[in-house]
Write an enzyme that holds these catalytic residues in place. Structure first.
Site, mmCIF file in Angstrom:
data_model
loop_
_atom_site.group_PDB
_atom_site.id
_atom_site.type_symbol
_atom_site.label_atom_id
_atom_site.label_comp_id
_atom_site.label_asym_id
_atom_site.label_seq_id
_atom_site.Cartn_x
_atom_site.Cartn_y
_atom_site.Cartn_z
ATOM 1 N N ARG A 63 67.842 27.034 49.303
ATOM 2 C CA ARG A 63 67.890 26.895 48.303
ATOM 3 C C ARG A 63 66.600 25.478 47.207
ATOM 4 N NH1 ARG A 63 72.211 29.392 49.783
ATOM 5 N NH2 ARG A 63 70.725 27.769 51.449
ATOM 6 N N THR A 64 67.195 24.610 47.916
ATOM 7 C CA THR A 64 65.708 24.359 48.242
ATOM 8 C C THR A 64 64.758 23.954 47.577
ATOM 9 O OG1 THR A 64 67.461 22.277 49.229
ATOM 10 C CG2 THR A 64 65.453 20.995 48.334
ATOM 11 N N LYS A 92 46.615 20.338 66.195
ATOM 12 C CA LYS A 92 45.288 19.520 66.749
ATOM 13 C C LYS A 92 45.506 17.987 67.005
ATOM 14 C CE LYS A 92 42.627 22.152 63.744
ATOM 15 N NZ LYS A 92 41.837 22.142 62.527
ATOM 16 N N ARG A 113 60.546 17.878 52.429
ATOM 17 C CA ARG A 113 62.205 17.939 53.209
ATOM 18 C C ARG A 113 61.354 17.344 54.938
ATOM 19 N NH1 ARG A 113 66.767 22.170 53.836
ATOM 20 N NH2 ARG A 113 67.259 21.213 52.049
ATOM 21 N N HIS A 146 69.427 13.127 50.417
ATOM 22 C CA HIS A 146 69.275 14.501 49.525
ATOM 23 C C HIS A 146 69.626 13.991 48.369
ATOM 24 C CE1 HIS A 146 68.177 18.709 49.487
ATOM 25 N NE2 HIS A 146 69.055 18.983 49.642
HETATM 26 N N1 CP Z 1 71.257 22.834 49.492
HETATM 27 C C1 CP Z 1 70.625 23.295 50.629
HETATM 28 O O1 CP Z 1 69.984 22.123 50.561
HETATM 29 O O2 CP Z 1 69.977 24.691 50.609
HETATM 30 P P1 CP Z 1 69.204 24.670 51.688
HETATM 31 O O3 CP Z 1 68.926 23.773 53.424
HETATM 32 O O4 CP Z 1 69.039 26.442 52.112
HETATM 33 O O5 CP Z 1 67.933 23.993 51.401
#
Ligand code: CP
Length: 335
Positions: A63-64, A92, A113, A146
């Site tokens: 999703r993110t 490397k 992320r 998050h």
């Molecule tokens: N809610 C969320 O972070 O979903 P993903 O891990 O699929 O990005």
């Protein structure tokens, strides 16, 4: 990190003010109305079509990643991605810092992320000292933060309670693995920006919410309850925020296997005990903690939440590049 003071990085939920949250939610509502027409979509895709973004996702995501990708496309931003460090020169021996600094040489925005809790913050500080201090958006960092999920969660709550006086005064239940779920930590923090919101943390003792979050709630005068009685607290809830077991963070002791997580699962039989206007949320992905049969109940808000994530992120990116006023002017002139 505050908007209006140089480069705008989005690193942690604590940085958002109540006014900022309200402005982003209002902007997201207007953007989705603009996007209803072809002319509106063409306008949106012209706003930032001179920009390029790097999506650096070295932890799994559906999703993110896709909602940021889609949000960039809506605004005309061209995207590139690194999702597996084995395909970059990190293999490397290049440091992650040098890798991201390289991204900043080519791209105007870095969305990342990463499994390390403070990585996005460290990178933002590092880039601020370079000749190309491009904005960094934290799309999930370790077990800690998050912030953009929390933003879309607030947006979803606000839309869910639009005819019930908004988020103020609501009772929100968080359930599941609250210790290692970064979405709960960020949303719990953001809810302190709203008046008289009471937070309930329903979790097995092994996975109860962290003391640092409780300290933050205490400092901000937020009322909360810790419990392991899921069935009792969901009855009075205005919103129930379910989460999955985060067993990817288990150590050698495999704590998850010893925890009775079924007791923190929402079953079809629970629906008759919930308030008629409650909303059920989940950041997803889910496993078995919400019966699939619940998806068709009008109180199930988690698929709306997924869609809201894209619009909230369009609003955030547009604001990052100071195009919020531009969009509001278009809205006032054309809708
Ligand atoms: N809610 C969320 O972070 O979903 P993903 O891990 O699929 O990005």
């Amino acid at each position: 990190m505050r908007f209006g003071e140089g480069v705008y990085h989005c690193i942690k939920a604590q940085q958002f003010s109540h006014d900022f949250l309200e402005e982003i939610c209002d902007l997201a509502d207007k953007i989705r109305q603009i996007a209803n027409t072809k002319a509106g979509m063409e306008y949106l895709s012209s706003i930032l079509n001179h920009k390029q973004a790097m999506l650096y996702f070295v932890q799994p995501s559906t999703r993110t990643f896709l909602s940021f990708y889609s949000a960039c496309q809506i605004l005309g931003i061209k995207c590139a991605e690194v999702r597996d460090p084995k395909t970059s020169s990190e293999i490397k021996g290049e440091s992650e810092e040098d890798t991201v600094r390289t991204f900043s040489s080519y791209f105007d925005l870095i969305i990342m992320r990463h499994p390390q809790a403070n990585f996005a913050e460290k990178i933002a500080a590092m880039l601020d000292g370079t000749e190309r201090p491009v904005p960094v958006i934290n799309a999930g960092s370790g077990k800690d933060q998050h912030p953009t999920q929390a933003l879309l969660d607030v947006y979803t709550l606000r839309r869910s309670f639009s005819h019930r006086g908004g988020i103020d005064g609501k009772q929100i239940v968080f359930a599941g693995d609250l210790l290692r779920g970064r979405t709960v930590r960020s949303l719990s923090t953001l809810l302190t920006k709203y008046r008289d919101v009471k937070q309930y943390f329903a979790a097995p003792p092994e996975f109860q919410i962290g003391q640092d979050i409780l300290d933050f709630l205490d400092e901000n005068g937020t009322d909360y309850v810790l419990t392991d009685d899921f069935e009792a607290v969901i009855k009075g809830a205005d919103a129930i925020y379910m989460t999955r077991l985060q067993d990817e963070w288990d150590g050698a002791d495999k704590t998850s296997a010893r925890v009775e997580i079924e007791r923190f699962s929402l079953r079809e039989r629970h629906l008759r005990t919930l308030k008629a206007d409650a909303v059920i949320l989940h950041p997803l992905p889910r496993r078995l903690e919400i019966d699939v049969a619940i998806d068709s109940d009008p109180r199930a808000g988690y698929w709306r939440q997924v869609r809201n994530g894209m619009w909230a992120r369009v609003a955030l990116i547009a604001t990052t590049f100071r195009r919020d006023r531009h969009i509001l002017d278009y809205y006032l002139t054309n809708l």
